[in-house]
Structures are given as C-alpha cells and as structure tokens.
Design a protein around this motif. Structure first.
Motif, PDB file in Angstrom:
ATOM      1  N   SER A  95       0.846  -1.195   0.000  1.00  0.00           N
ATOM      2  CA  SER A  95       0.000   0.000   0.000  1.00  0.00           C
ATOM      3  C   SER A  95       0.878   1.240   0.000  1.00  0.00           C
ATOM      4  N   ASP A  96       0.261   2.382  -0.293  1.00  0.00           N
ATOM      5  CA  ASP A  96       1.017   3.626  -0.214  1.00  0.00           C
ATOM      6  C   ASP A  96       1.340   3.965   1.240  1.00  0.00           C
ATOM      7  N   GLU A  97       0.533   3.489   2.174  1.00  0.00           N
ATOM      8  CA  GLU A  97       0.826   3.689   3.598  1.00  0.00           C
ATOM      9  C   GLU A  97       2.100   2.938   4.003  1.00  0.00           C
ATOM     10  N   GLN A  98       2.261   1.733   3.473  1.00  0.00           N
ATOM     11  CA  GLN A  98       3.450   0.936   3.796  1.00  0.00           C
ATOM     12  C   GLN A  98       4.720   1.612   3.268  1.00  0.00           C
ATOM     13  N   VAL A  99       4.685   2.138   2.060  1.00  0.00           N
ATOM     14  CA  VAL A  99       5.860   2.817   1.508  1.00  0.00           C
ATOM     15  C   VAL A  99       6.116   4.104   2.295  1.00  0.00           C
ATOM     16  N   HIS A 100       5.063   4.765   2.726  1.00  0.00           N
ATOM     17  CA  HIS A 100       5.204   5.979   3.522  1.00  0.00           C
ATOM     18  C   HIS A 100       5.949   5.680   4.833  1.00  0.00           C
ATOM     19  N   LYS A 101       5.556   4.617   5.532  1.00  0.00           N
ATOM     20  CA  LYS A 101       6.207   4.233   6.788  1.00  0.00           C
ATOM     21  C   LYS A 101       7.670   3.848   6.563  1.00  0.00           C
ATOM     22  N   ALA A 102       7.927   3.100   5.489  1.00  0.00           N
ATOM     23  CA  ALA A 102       9.305   2.691   5.188  1.00  0.00           C
ATOM     24  C   ALA A 102      10.177   3.907   4.886  1.00  0.00           C
ATOM     25  N   PHE A 103       9.660   4.871   4.132  1.00  0.00           N
ATOM     26  CA  PHE A 103      10.422   6.077   3.818  1.00  0.00           C
ATOM     27  C   PHE A 103      10.695   6.891   5.078  1.00  0.00           C
ATOM     28  N   ARG A 104       9.720   6.995   5.938  1.00  0.00           N
ATOM     29  CA  ARG A 104       9.916   7.733   7.197  1.00  0.00           C
ATOM     30  C   ARG A 104      11.035   7.090   8.027  1.00  0.00           C
ATOM     31  N   ARG A 105      11.029   5.741   8.075  1.00  0.00           N
ATOM     32  CA  ARG A 105      12.076   5.027   8.824  1.00  0.00           C
ATOM     33  C   ARG A 105      13.450   5.243   8.208  1.00  0.00           C
ATOM     34  N   ARG A 106      13.537   5.169   6.910  1.00  0.00           N
ATOM     35  CA  ARG A 106      14.831   5.193   6.240  1.00  0.00           C
ATOM     36  C   ARG A 106      15.365   6.591   5.956  1.00  0.00           C
ATOM     37  N   PHE A 107      14.477   7.505   5.581  1.00  0.00           N
ATOM     38  CA  PHE A 107      14.930   8.817   5.104  1.00  0.00           C
ATOM     39  C   PHE A 107      14.389   9.993   5.914  1.00  0.00           C
ATOM     40  N   SER A 108      13.543   9.729   6.887  1.00  0.00           N
ATOM     41  CA  SER A 108      12.900  10.784   7.689  1.00  0.00           C
ATOM     42  C   SER A 108      12.131  11.769   6.816  1.00  0.00           C
ATOM     43  N   LEU A 109      11.638  11.289   5.701  1.00  0.00           N
ATOM     44  CA  LEU A 109      10.825  12.080   4.777  1.00  0.00           C
ATOM     45  C   LEU A 109       9.698  11.212   4.254  1.00  0.00           C
ATOM     46  N   SER A 110       8.605  11.837   3.886  1.00  0.00           N
ATOM     47  CA  SER A 110       7.556  11.093   3.192  1.00  0.00           C
ATOM     48  C   SER A 110       7.988  10.923   1.739  1.00  0.00           C
ATOM     49  N   PRO A 111       7.431   9.953   1.029  1.00  0.00           N
ATOM     50  CA  PRO A 111       7.777   9.801  -0.391  1.00  0.00           C
ATOM     51  C   PRO A 111       7.499  11.079  -1.188  1.00  0.00           C
ATOM     52  N   ARG A 112       6.406  11.748  -0.889  1.00  0.00           N
ATOM     53  CA  ARG A 112       6.057  12.993  -1.594  1.00  0.00           C
ATOM     54  C   ARG A 112       7.130  14.068  -1.338  1.00  0.00           C
ATOM     55  N   ASP A 113       7.552  14.199  -0.076  1.00  0.00           N
ATOM     56  CA  ASP A 113       8.594  15.171   0.249  1.00  0.00           C
ATOM     57  C   ASP A 113       9.930  14.793  -0.381  1.00  0.00           C
ATOM     58  N   TYR A 114      10.219  13.488  -0.423  1.00  0.00           N
ATOM     59  CA  TYR A 114      11.450  13.014  -1.062  1.00  0.00           C
ATOM     60  C   TYR A 114      11.448  13.417  -2.536  1.00  0.00           C
ATOM     61  N   ARG A 115      10.327  13.180  -3.212  1.00  0.00           N
ATOM     62  CA  ARG A 115      10.215  13.531  -4.637  1.00  0.00           C
ATOM     63  C   ARG A 115      10.385  15.035  -4.818  1.00  0.00           C
ATOM     64  N   ALA A 116       9.717  15.821  -4.004  1.00  0.00           N
ATOM     65  CA  ALA A 116       9.786  17.273  -4.137  1.00  0.00           C
ATOM     66  C   ALA A 116      11.204  17.789  -3.897  1.00  0.00           C
ATOM     67  N   ARG A 117      11.898  17.192  -2.958  1.00  0.00           N
ATOM     68  CA  ARG A 117      13.227  17.667  -2.598  1.00  0.00           C
ATOM     69  C   ARG A 117      14.307  17.242  -3.592  1.00  0.00           C
ATOM     70  N   PHE A 118      14.220  16.010  -4.123  1.00  0.00           N
ATOM     71  CA  PHE A 118      15.343  15.468  -4.878  1.00  0.00           C
ATOM     72  C   PHE A 118      15.118  15.297  -6.380  1.00  0.00           C
ATOM     73  N   ALA A 119      13.908  15.420  -6.853  1.00  0.00           N
ATOM     74  CA  ALA A 119      13.668  15.269  -8.299  1.00  0.00           C
ATOM     75  C   ALA A 119      14.359  16.417  -9.033  1.00  0.00           C
ATOM     76  N   THR A 120      15.106  16.076 -10.063  1.00  0.00           N
ATOM     77  CA  THR A 120      15.840  17.094 -10.803  1.00  0.00           C
ATOM     78  C   THR A 120      15.184  17.421 -12.137  1.00  0.00           C
TER      79      THR A 120
END
Length: 109
Positions: free
Chosen positions: A78-103
């Motif tokens: 689920s998208d909730e599962q990926v959200h939790k995994a990203f928070r654990r690994r990167f301290s960011l939500s997937p949406r925030d990760y995309r916004a911050r690092f997409a070039t």
C-alpha cells in the motif's frame, strides 16, 4: 547469498515471504536468515525493504507516477506501507522526497 539478493531484486514487485525466499534458495528459513545476516550484516527482510525503497526512490525521481503506483511497483502492499518505510529510512515522506530530490520532470502526456 549473492544469488538470493539477485533473486529478490528481480521480484521486488511481488509479495515475498521468508518462506518463499528460502524455498527459492533451497534452504531452511533458519539457515537462510543466519547466512544472510552473517554475510550482509543486515536481516533479509530489512534488506528487502531497503531494496524496495531504492526502487521506489528511482520511480519517484524518474517518473511522475502516482504514489500508489510507485508503491505497488516497488513491492509495497500500500502507499501507507511505503510511507512508513520512507519515514524510517529517510525521515521524509515519499512525496517530500520527490519534491526535494527530483531534478527533471517529464511533462504529463
């Protein structure tokens, strides 16, 4: 154990259990988990989550796919599962990760 890692990497979009992976490696779950941890210094399931997060990162940065699609293509249930995994690994939500690092962003079709 490298073959196990390769096998898992090729099947990230599938629901994988320890039993599935052990069966594919022709090993008992106990032997597999012990050997894998000894060789890689991390548990098999933690490594599977890391691989899935890496796949999700690539999809987030290289595509404009919705989060739910990214989650399923990376093997999360689920998208909730990926959200939790990203928070654990990167301290960011997937949406925030995309916004911050997409070039580069492709234009919607």
């Amino acid at each position: 154990m490298g073959d196990v890692l390769t096998w898992m990497s090729a099947r990230l979009d599938q629901a994988l259990t320890l039993e599935d992976i052990a069966r594919a490696a022709c090993m008992s779950v106990r032997s597999l988990t012990h050997g894998f941890t000894a060789e890689f210094g991390a548990s098999l399931m933690a490594t599977l989550e890391r691989l899935r997060c890496d796949r999700a990162k690539t999809l987030l940065l290289d595509t404009d796919l919705p989060l739910k699609t990214v989650a399923f293509r990376a093997g999360f249930q689920s998208d909730e599962q990926v959200h939790k995994a990203f928070r654990r690994r990167f301290s960011l939500s997937p949406r925030d990760y995309r916004a911050r690092f997409a070039t580069t962003r492709s234009e919607p079709a």
